[in-house]
Design a protein around this motif. Structure first.
Motif, PDB file in Angstrom:
ATOM      1  N   LEU A  65       0.834  -1.194   0.000  1.00 56.56           N
ATOM      2  CA  LEU A  65       0.000   0.000   0.000  1.00 56.56           C
ATOM      3  C   LEU A  65       0.873   1.250   0.000  1.00 56.56           C
ATOM      4  CD1 LEU A  65      -2.627  -0.975   2.718  1.00 56.56           C
ATOM      5  CD2 LEU A  65      -2.938  -0.955   0.249  1.00 56.56           C
ATOM      6  N   PRO A  66       0.474   2.259  -0.751  1.00 53.90           N
ATOM      7  CA  PRO A  66       1.239   3.501  -0.729  1.00 53.90           C
ATOM      8  C   PRO A  66       0.981   4.259   0.573  1.00 53.90           C
ATOM      9  CG  PRO A  66      -0.689   3.766  -2.105  1.00 53.90           C
ATOM     10  CD  PRO A  66      -0.646   2.311  -1.689  1.00 53.90           C
ATOM     11  N   LYS A  67       1.953   5.023   1.004  1.00 50.42           N
ATOM     12  CA  LYS A  67       1.769   5.877   2.168  1.00 50.42           C
ATOM     13  C   LYS A  67       0.940   7.082   1.752  1.00 50.42           C
ATOM     14  CE  LYS A  67       6.273   4.659   3.816  1.00 50.42           C
ATOM     15  NZ  LYS A  67       7.640   5.121   3.643  1.00 50.42           N
ATOM     16  N   VAL A  68       0.201   7.606   2.694  1.00 52.72           N
ATOM     17  CA  VAL A  68      -0.632   8.772   2.469  1.00 52.72           C
ATOM     18  C   VAL A  68      -0.123   9.884   3.385  1.00 52.72           C
ATOM     19  CG1 VAL A  68      -2.964   9.703   2.631  1.00 52.72           C
ATOM     20  CG2 VAL A  68      -2.620   7.318   1.953  1.00 52.72           C
ATOM     21  N   ARG A  69       0.108  11.046   2.826  1.00 54.36           N
ATOM     22  CA  ARG A  69       0.558  12.185   3.632  1.00 54.36           C
ATOM     23  C   ARG A  69      -0.645  12.763   4.359  1.00 54.36           C
ATOM     24  NH1 ARG A  69       5.048  15.124   4.062  1.00 54.36           N
ATOM     25  NH2 ARG A  69       5.989  14.006   2.312  1.00 54.36           N
ATOM     26  N   VAL A  70      -0.524  12.940   5.671  1.00 51.05           N
ATOM     27  CA  VAL A  70      -1.583  13.515   6.490  1.00 51.05           C
ATOM     28  C   VAL A  70      -1.001  14.629   7.347  1.00 51.05           C
ATOM     29  CG1 VAL A  70      -2.938  11.387   6.578  1.00 51.05           C
ATOM     30  CG2 VAL A  70      -1.292  11.860   8.362  1.00 51.05           C
ATOM     31  N   ARG A  86       4.376   5.150  12.555  1.00 50.27           N
ATOM     32  CA  ARG A  86       3.753   4.035  11.823  1.00 50.27           C
ATOM     33  C   ARG A  86       3.918   2.729  12.592  1.00 50.27           C
ATOM     34  NH1 ARG A  86       6.228   6.760   7.634  1.00 50.27           N
ATOM     35  NH2 ARG A  86       7.818   5.155   7.315  1.00 50.27           N
TER      36      ARG A  86
END
Length: 63
Positions: free
Chosen positions: A4-9, A38
């Motif tokens: 899964l790609p990381k999502v910037r939050v 993480r």
């Protein structure tokens, strides 16, 4: 390794919490504080005792 790609939050934390994440990252040879976060999130999701984590109030700033 996750596919899964990381999502910037964006979220807010206290400075001492960021310092803790940075220290954990240094101590355990992680790339950065976000990796430490993480790892904590993965632990909470898979092995953490959710009632112990989320039902007990541990406010270090409420006193």
């Amino acid at each position: 390794m996750s596919s899964l790609p990381k999502v910037r939050v964006t979220f807010e934390i206290y400075p001492d919490s960021l310092e803790m994440l940075a220290e954990v990252a240094r101590r355990y040879g992680m790339a950065d504080p976000s990796k430490a976060l993480r790892c904590l999130l993965d632990y909470a999701a898979t092995d953490g005792d959710w009632p112990a984590i989320f039902e007990e109030v541990r406010c270090r700033r409420c006193g």
